[in-house]
Write an enzyme that holds these catalytic residues in place. Sequence first.
Site, PDB file in Angstrom:
ATOM      1  N   GLU A 198       0.841  -1.194   0.000  1.00 23.89           N
ATOM      2  CA  GLU A 198       0.000   0.000   0.000  1.00 23.89           C
ATOM      3  C   GLU A 198       0.880   1.248   0.000  1.00 23.89           C
ATOM      4  O   GLU A 198       0.423   2.346   0.275  1.00 23.89           O
ATOM      5  CB  GLU A 198      -0.986   0.008   1.174  1.00 23.89           C
ATOM      6  CG  GLU A 198      -0.361  -0.134   2.532  1.00 23.89           C
ATOM      7  CD  GLU A 198      -1.386  -0.053   3.641  1.00 23.89           C
ATOM      8  OE1 GLU A 198      -2.037   0.991   3.754  1.00 23.89           O
ATOM      9  OE2 GLU A 198      -1.519  -1.032   4.405  1.00 23.89           O
ATOM     10  N   CYS A 241      -3.409  -3.576   4.594  1.00 25.19           N
ATOM     11  CA  CYS A 241      -2.454  -4.585   5.083  1.00 25.19           C
ATOM     12  C   CYS A 241      -2.818  -6.001   4.655  1.00 25.19           C
ATOM     13  O   CYS A 241      -2.063  -6.940   4.908  1.00 25.19           O
ATOM     14  CB  CYS A 241      -2.385  -4.543   6.604  1.00 25.19           C
ATOM     15  SG  CYS A 241      -1.905  -2.944   7.240  1.00 25.19           S
ATOM     16  N   ASN A 296       5.093  -1.434  12.577  1.00 19.52           N
ATOM     17  CA  ASN A 296       4.137  -1.905  11.576  1.00 19.52           C
ATOM     18  C   ASN A 296       4.823  -1.961  10.212  1.00 19.52           C
ATOM     19  O   ASN A 296       5.601  -1.073   9.869  1.00 19.52           O
ATOM     20  CB  ASN A 296       2.937  -0.942  11.516  1.00 19.52           C
ATOM     21  CG  ASN A 296       1.719  -1.540  10.817  1.00 19.52           C
ATOM     22  OD1 ASN A 296       1.787  -2.641  10.252  1.00 19.52           O
ATOM     23  ND2 ASN A 296       0.606  -0.834  10.844  1.00 19.52           N
ATOM     24  N   LYS A 303      -4.436  -8.047  22.419  1.00 18.27           N
ATOM     25  CA  LYS A 303      -5.836  -7.615  22.586  1.00 18.27           C
ATOM     26  C   LYS A 303      -6.747  -8.476  21.719  1.00 18.27           C
ATOM     27  O   LYS A 303      -7.808  -8.912  22.170  1.00 18.27           O
ATOM     28  CB  LYS A 303      -6.005  -6.166  22.101  1.00 18.27           C
ATOM     29  CG  LYS A 303      -5.669  -5.074  23.072  1.00 18.27           C
ATOM     30  CD  LYS A 303      -5.692  -3.752  22.283  1.00 18.27           C
ATOM     31  CE  LYS A 303      -5.424  -2.547  23.112  1.00 18.27           C
ATOM     32  NZ  LYS A 303      -6.569  -1.984  23.792  1.00 18.27           N
ATOM     33  N   SER A 330      -7.285  -2.258   6.699  1.00 19.54           N
ATOM     34  CA  SER A 330      -8.251  -1.176   6.949  1.00 19.54           C
ATOM     35  C   SER A 330      -9.068  -0.880   5.701  1.00 19.54           C
ATOM     36  O   SER A 330      -8.627  -1.115   4.575  1.00 19.54           O
ATOM     37  CB  SER A 330      -7.509   0.092   7.370  1.00 19.54           C
ATOM     38  OG  SER A 330      -7.112  -0.028   8.706  1.00 19.54           O
ATOM     39  N   THR A 377       3.968   3.890  16.058  1.00 24.23           N
ATOM     40  CA  THR A 377       3.685   2.559  15.472  1.00 24.23           C
ATOM     41  C   THR A 377       4.296   2.428  14.079  1.00 24.23           C
ATOM     42  O   THR A 377       4.101   1.421  13.418  1.00 24.23           O
ATOM     43  CB  THR A 377       2.167   2.277  15.388  1.00 24.23           C
ATOM     44  OG1 THR A 377       1.590   3.117  14.372  1.00 24.23           O
ATOM     45  CG2 THR A 377       1.455   2.539  16.701  1.00 24.23           C
ATOM     46  N   HIS A 381      -2.608  -9.829  12.404  1.00 22.23           N
ATOM     47  CA  HIS A 381      -2.028  -8.625  11.812  1.00 22.23           C
ATOM     48  C   HIS A 381      -1.603  -7.721  12.971  1.00 22.23           C
ATOM     49  O   HIS A 381      -2.378  -7.484  13.905  1.00 22.23           O
ATOM     50  CB  HIS A 381      -3.035  -7.897  10.907  1.00 22.23           C
ATOM     51  CG  HIS A 381      -2.567  -6.514  10.587  1.00 22.23           C
ATOM     52  ND1 HIS A 381      -1.346  -6.284   9.988  1.00 22.23           N
ATOM     53  CD2 HIS A 381      -3.102  -5.281  10.820  1.00 22.23           C
ATOM     54  CE1 HIS A 381      -1.162  -4.979   9.857  1.00 22.23           C
ATOM     55  NE2 HIS A 381      -2.214  -4.342  10.367  1.00 22.23           N
ATOM     56  N   SER A 434     -10.374   2.451  14.442  1.00 26.13           N
ATOM     57  CA  SER A 434      -9.754   1.380  13.653  1.00 26.13           C
ATOM     58  C   SER A 434      -9.597   0.107  14.495  1.00 26.13           C
ATOM     59  O   SER A 434      -9.707  -1.008  13.975  1.00 26.13           O
ATOM     60  CB  SER A 434      -8.405   1.828  13.082  1.00 26.13           C
ATOM     61  OG  SER A 434      -7.425   1.932  14.094  1.00 26.13           O
TER      62      SER A 434
HETATM   63  P1  HMG Z   1      -3.191   6.833  21.575  1.00 22.03           P
HETATM   64  O1  HMG Z   1      -4.318   7.759  21.660  1.00 22.03           O
HETATM   65  O2  HMG Z   1      -1.838   7.409  21.444  1.00 22.03           O
HETATM   66  O3  HMG Z   1      -3.051   5.863  22.797  1.00 22.03           O
HETATM   67  O4  HMG Z   1      -3.495   5.868  20.336  1.00 22.03           O
HETATM   68  P2  HMG Z   1      -4.071   5.479  23.979  1.00 22.03           P
HETATM   69  O5  HMG Z   1      -4.339   6.654  24.805  1.00 22.03           O
HETATM   70  O6  HMG Z   1      -5.243   4.718  23.413  1.00 22.03           O
HETATM   71  O7  HMG Z   1      -3.133   4.509  24.771  1.00 22.03           O
HETATM   72  C1  HMG Z   1      -2.727   3.298  24.216  1.00 22.03           C
HETATM   73  C2  HMG Z   1      -2.617   2.299  25.360  1.00 22.03           C
HETATM   74  O8  HMG Z   1      -1.537   2.706  26.204  1.00 22.03           O
HETATM   75  C3  HMG Z   1      -3.865   2.264  26.258  1.00 22.03           C
HETATM   76  O9  HMG Z   1      -4.029   0.920  26.658  1.00 22.03           O
HETATM   77  C4  HMG Z   1      -3.462   3.100  27.448  1.00 22.03           C
HETATM   78  O10 HMG Z   1      -4.151   2.768  28.637  1.00 22.03           O
HETATM   79  C5  HMG Z   1      -1.991   2.751  27.559  1.00 22.03           C
HETATM   80  P3  HMG Z   1      -5.407   0.143  26.361  1.00 22.03           P
HETATM   81  O11 HMG Z   1      -6.514   1.006  26.818  1.00 22.03           O
HETATM   82  O12 HMG Z   1      -5.423  -0.020  24.861  1.00 22.03           O
HETATM   83  O13 HMG Z   1      -5.267  -1.147  27.076  1.00 22.03           O
HETATM   84  N1  HMG Z   1      -1.189   3.760  28.271  1.00 22.03           N
HETATM   85  C6  HMG Z   1      -0.209   3.450  29.122  1.00 22.03           C
HETATM   86  N2  HMG Z   1       0.290   2.261  29.550  1.00 22.03           N
HETATM   87  C7  HMG Z   1       1.324   2.283  30.452  1.00 22.03           C
HETATM   88  N3  HMG Z   1       1.854   3.424  30.927  1.00 22.03           N
HETATM   89  C8  HMG Z   1       1.394   4.635  30.529  1.00 22.03           C
HETATM   90  C9  HMG Z   1       0.313   4.680  29.587  1.00 22.03           C
HETATM   91  N4  HMG Z   1      -0.370   5.670  28.990  1.00 22.03           N
HETATM   92  C10 HMG Z   1      -1.298   5.092  28.196  1.00 22.03           C
HETATM   93  N5  HMG Z   1       1.948   5.752  30.992  1.00 22.03           N
HETATM   94  C11 HMG Z   1      -3.428   4.151  18.732  1.00 22.03           C
HETATM   95  C12 HMG Z   1      -3.126   4.521  20.167  1.00 22.03           C
HETATM   96  C13 HMG Z   1      -3.121   2.697  18.512  1.00 22.03           C
HETATM   97  C14 HMG Z   1      -4.908   4.413  18.435  1.00 22.03           C
HETATM   98  C15 HMG Z   1      -2.536   5.034  17.808  1.00 22.03           C
HETATM   99  O14 HMG Z   1      -1.195   4.639  17.946  1.00 22.03           O
HETATM  100  C16 HMG Z   1      -2.900   4.980  16.337  1.00 22.03           C
HETATM  101  O15 HMG Z   1      -3.740   5.733  15.859  1.00 22.03           O
HETATM  102  N6  HMG Z   1      -2.238   4.058  15.566  1.00 22.03           N
HETATM  103  C17 HMG Z   1      -2.477   3.903  14.154  1.00 22.03           C
HETATM  104  C18 HMG Z   1      -3.753   3.125  13.840  1.00 22.03           C
HETATM  105  C19 HMG Z   1      -3.663   1.685  14.266  1.00 22.03           C
HETATM  106  O16 HMG Z   1      -2.594   1.135  14.449  1.00 22.03           O
HETATM  107  N7  HMG Z   1      -4.824   1.004  14.331  1.00 22.03           N
HETATM  108  C20 HMG Z   1      -4.874  -0.390  14.684  1.00 22.03           C
HETATM  109  C21 HMG Z   1      -6.048  -1.132  14.038  1.00 22.03           C
HETATM  110  S1  HMG Z   1      -6.208  -0.763  12.299  1.00 22.03           S
HETATM  111  C22 HMG Z   1      -4.973  -1.733  11.554  1.00 22.03           C
HETATM  112  O17 HMG Z   1      -4.399  -2.586  12.149  1.00 22.03           O
HETATM  113  C23 HMG Z   1      -4.671  -1.457  10.092  1.00 22.03           C
HETATM  114  C24 HMG Z   1      -3.372  -0.741   9.831  1.00 22.03           C
HETATM  115  O18 HMG Z   1      -2.262  -1.599   9.990  1.00 22.03           O
HETATM  116  C25 HMG Z   1      -3.393  -0.145   8.420  1.00 22.03           C
HETATM  117  C26 HMG Z   1      -3.712  -1.038   7.240  1.00 22.03           C
HETATM  118  O19 HMG Z   1      -4.530  -1.946   7.265  1.00 22.03           O
HETATM  119  O20 HMG Z   1      -3.176  -0.717   6.157  1.00 22.03           O
HETATM  120  C27 HMG Z   1      -3.164   0.436  10.792  1.00 22.03           C
END
Ligand code: HMG
Length: 408
Positions: free
Chosen positions: A79, A111, A276, A242, A309, A152, A233, A201
């Site tokens: 992609e 992906c 990733n 998770k 996605s 990531t 993935h 997502s």
């Molecule tokens: P965010 O807002 O930075 O993080 O986004 P958060 O606030 O949701 O925190 C993440 C986790 O860290 C949480 O744990 C927090 O509690 C924890 P959870 O609630 O999930 O259990 N946390 C802590 N832990 C320990 N000590 C601390 C602390 N603070 C917080 N101090 C997000 C995270 C993954 C959403 C962001 O990185 C993002 O947008 N990533 C990109 C999108 C993504 O990866 N999506 C995944 C599903 S979609 C997919 O897999 C397809 C993809 O590969 C693309 C494709 O298909 O081409 C992306």
Amino acid sequence: MKIGIETISMYVPRYGLDLRILAEHRDVDYNKYHQGIGQEFMSVPSPDEDVVTMGANAAQQAMAGVDPTDVRTVIFATESGIDQSKAAAIYVHKLLSLPENCRTVEMKQACCSSSSALHFALATVALKPKEKVLIIASDIARYGLESAGEPTQGAGAVAMVISASPRIMEIGPEVGYFTEDVMDFWRPNYKNEALVDGKYSIKVYMNALEHCWKHYQEETHARFEDFDHFCYHLPFSRMGTKAHLHLARHEKAGLSSKELQAQVDPSLGYNRITGNAYTASLYMGLLSLLDNNDLNLAHKNIGFFSYGSGCMGAFFGGSVLPGYREHLNSSERAAWLRDRHHLTYEEYLSFYNHSLPQNGHNYRTSRHRSGAFRLAGVESHQRIYECVPAGAGASAESVKALAAAPAV
Ligand code: HMG
């Protein structure tokens, strides 16, 4: 007839950023990256790498010991394509000097296209068992600086030869599919970084997992306990944990959390230290599992969940073949990962901000550490690739050209 993976290999850039450095500059508690999303280090491609060079580097290793005249199809899943018309597979076909009687295509669905490539390859081999298919999954996962997705990021490629003489794994023909039109993550043609609704997502990923598993069960009557290990993935490593706990809860799996961790943890190691790699990510997870010295995986059944996605998902199964370990380059992979150059924050920014001229002007890329192939530059709107003699380093001229970047 057994059909599956005859060879598998991976390539990641020789540069990366320790997420402790990113956490410091983003004023974020490192535990959020380390524990919250499960990441320690991200691969960062140098200016003379793209999906073609990474894919060719992985494919060269996968083709070692395979007669090139048996390969009649090359499928390149990505992609982060470099051209709207020409398939990246054609560049790799040339770099690897594959025979001319070959079809070469590129596939896209976020992906997930690497898994569709795998299933198209299985069907091709079922129809013509003497033919082999080379699959390449290669991507650069890039988000905005200071965005939630930034930690990531990653990059890399996996290549596999699919044939009727598999040595690593037999793959079953049944697949549970799910497609739904959603905007959780996408990249319009005018953008270099993905747009993403991160939290949404994750929900869509989980929903797709449930639907794919249900469809897979309808097709096969499989049960959760039929699988010894699972590969998901991995947009970041904690997503695998998770997803596995979610599926186990949904299936009322009756296993302890330690037993569930043991089913998924071995597949997470490479993602933690590379990030990733979109299409390649699931298969880097498989390599992480296969390279694990503490596990004898012969005859073990592996469940795979591929997610792209947009969205599409696929659940399928494979069985590891006895003797698989002899056909993996595990120690070379370990050495490559260990010897990567750690970028400073300034070097990371310099690599991140580098881009080829957008107007097609001729351009020579500076030489950095790479694998056997590199992007030499652009001439007359065409990307020029070259083979790198073993042991070649960066020239003084190239170092000047990208002053802030590390050169070797
Ligand atoms: P965010 O807002 O930075 O993080 O986004 P958060 O606030 O949701 O925190 C993440 C986790 O860290 C949480 O744990 C927090 O509690 C924890 P959870 O609630 O999930 O259990 N946390 C802590 N832990 C320990 N000590 C601390 C602390 N603070 C917080 N101090 C997000 C995270 C993954 C959403 C962001 O990185 C993002 O947008 N990533 C990109 C999108 C993504 O990866 N999506 C995944 C599903 S979609 C997919 O897999 C397809 C993809 O590969 C693309 C494709 O298909 O081409 C992306």
